[in-house]
Write a protein that holds these residues in place. Structure first.
Motif, PDB file in Angstrom:
ATOM      1  N   GLY A 175     -24.201  13.693 -31.884  1.00 38.88           N
ATOM      2  CA  GLY A 175     -24.880  12.445 -32.208  1.00 38.88           C
ATOM      3  C   GLY A 175     -25.009  11.499 -31.029  1.00 38.88           C
ATOM      4  N   GLU A 176     -24.795  10.215 -31.322  1.00 38.59           N
ATOM      5  CA  GLU A 176     -24.933   9.201 -30.276  1.00 38.59           C
ATOM      6  C   GLU A 176     -23.866   9.339 -29.197  1.00 38.59           C
ATOM      7  OE1 GLU A 176     -25.766   5.127 -31.445  1.00 38.59           O
ATOM      8  OE2 GLU A 176     -26.271   5.831 -33.464  1.00 38.59           O
ATOM      9  N   ARG A 177     -22.679   9.817 -29.562  1.00 37.63           N
ATOM     10  CA  ARG A 177     -21.639  10.017 -28.553  1.00 37.63           C
ATOM     11  C   ARG A 177     -22.086  11.057 -27.527  1.00 37.63           C
ATOM     12  NH1 ARG A 177     -18.028   9.695 -33.282  1.00 37.63           N
ATOM     13  NH2 ARG A 177     -17.961  11.962 -33.376  1.00 37.63           N
ATOM     14  N   LEU A 178     -22.725  12.135 -28.012  1.00 35.52           N
ATOM     15  CA  LEU A 178     -23.244  13.156 -27.106  1.00 35.52           C
ATOM     16  C   LEU A 178     -24.321  12.575 -26.193  1.00 35.52           C
ATOM     17  CD1 LEU A 178     -23.638  16.064 -26.092  1.00 35.52           C
ATOM     18  CD2 LEU A 178     -25.168  16.442 -28.038  1.00 35.52           C
ATOM     19  N   ALA A 179     -25.246  11.829 -26.762  1.00 39.55           N
ATOM     20  CA  ALA A 179     -26.332  11.242 -25.972  1.00 39.55           C
ATOM     21  C   ALA A 179     -25.785  10.329 -24.881  1.00 39.55           C
ATOM     22  CB  ALA A 179     -27.291  10.476 -26.886  1.00 39.55           C
ATOM     23  N   GLU A 180     -24.767   9.541 -25.208  1.00 36.56           N
ATOM     24  CA  GLU A 180     -24.186   8.631 -24.226  1.00 36.56           C
ATOM     25  C   GLU A 180     -23.470   9.401 -23.120  1.00 36.56           C
ATOM     26  OE1 GLU A 180     -24.318   5.289 -23.855  1.00 36.56           O
ATOM     27  OE2 GLU A 180     -25.817   5.279 -25.438  1.00 36.56           O
TER      28      GLU A 180
END
Length: 288
Positions: free
Chosen positions: A151-156
């Motif tokens: 999710g967003e953790r991966l994208a960051e």
């Protein structure tokens, strides 16, 4: 903290273990002969029990005592399947608690030269951009970063330019190989050297230094498929820390994942078995 109820000759058999991505990965890394340091926070009754449980494991612990409670779950496996009875989610870290564990992870990562970033079991524990900051700060100081997030953790984290990204096809929201290849190339465009996409029972997809492969793993009878992805990440990380090439590290990771599914304990398996099975892992080039 994990509580699992098994069946032992018709009687309930209760097991208490440390759990979570970070611990499962560190246990497999240690089994492969690499010193593992776990940077984590501990709070509440669950935190106190967790610290005691970790004393018996072959990992070094950089612990930060906090007010936020660690999460816990209870699973029932008496009928052979894994049924979740209850889950207590972890509390959010305060600003100062986050600062402390961030500093610990930064220092230990730079000292080790290789760092694995994995996620908490709930989004509210820490802000997503923590992973961008930590990935960027570690890579900027000569540390090789491997991320296993969603999710967003991966994208960051990807925005911070890690060395290797391990992700599952479910987390990418795709099943078809051409679409997964496109997603892998998008991730690699952020100066990522390797992207490994696990695909459940199908051969994993690997994009290593711009070369695509199917990772054909040994076929073993599964006991519990949970934790195979974490073991794969651990094997890749351990291989890189040992000075292996990226392709050989991926083979070691694939073997670690294969061994894990034959066992009841997540992130478990013997180093000798993993190293032997890694000789049977094949990287089949994909021509586009």
């Amino acid at each position: 903290m994990t509580v699992t109820v098994e069946d032992l000759d018709g009687e309930p058999d209760v097991h208490l273990h440390a759990g979570g991505q970070g611990f499962w990965q560190s246990r497999m890394i240690a089994a492969l002969g690499v010193e593992a340091v776990v940077c984590a926070t501990f709070g509440g009754e669950t935190g106190r029990v967790l610290r005691t449980l970790l004393e018996g494991e072959h990992v070094e612990l950089q612990a930060r005592e906090v007010a936020a409670r660690n999460g816990a779950y209870v699973h029932d496996r008496r009928d052979g399947s894994r049924d979740e009875m209850v889950e207590m989610l972890p509390d959010a870290l305060s600003r100062h608690e986050l600062d402390d564990v961030y500093e610990s992870a930064l220092v230990e990562g730079i000292r080790a030269g290789t760092a694995v970033l994995s996620g908490p079991s709930d989004d509210r524990v820490l802000p997503h951009d923590t992973y961008f900051r930590l990935t960027s700060d570690l890579t900027g100081n000569g540390c090789r970063v491997i991320v296993d997030l969603a999710g967003e953790r991966l994208a960051e984290a990807v925005r911070g330019g890690p060395h290797v990204v391990k992700v599952s096809h479910e987390e990418l929201g795709e099943e078809e190989l051409p679409k997964l290849i496109k997603k892998a190339r998008e991730i690699a465009s952020s100066c990522v050297h390797g992207v490994v996409v696990s695909r459940a029972d199908e051969p994993a997809l690997a994009l290593l230094e711009d070369q695509l492969y199917l990772v054909r793993m040994p076929q073993l009878q599964p006991v519990d498929t949970r934790g195979a992805g974490d073991s794969m990440t651990a094997g890749i990380s351990a291989g890189l820390a040992l000075g292996m090439s990226l392709t050989d590290a991926v083979k070691l990771g694939a073997a670690a994942g294969a061994v894990n599914v034959t066992r009841h304990g997540l992130g478990s398996g013997g180093g000798e078995a993993v190293r032997e099975l890694s000789k049977r892992v094949e990287l089949e080039p994909i021509e586009e």
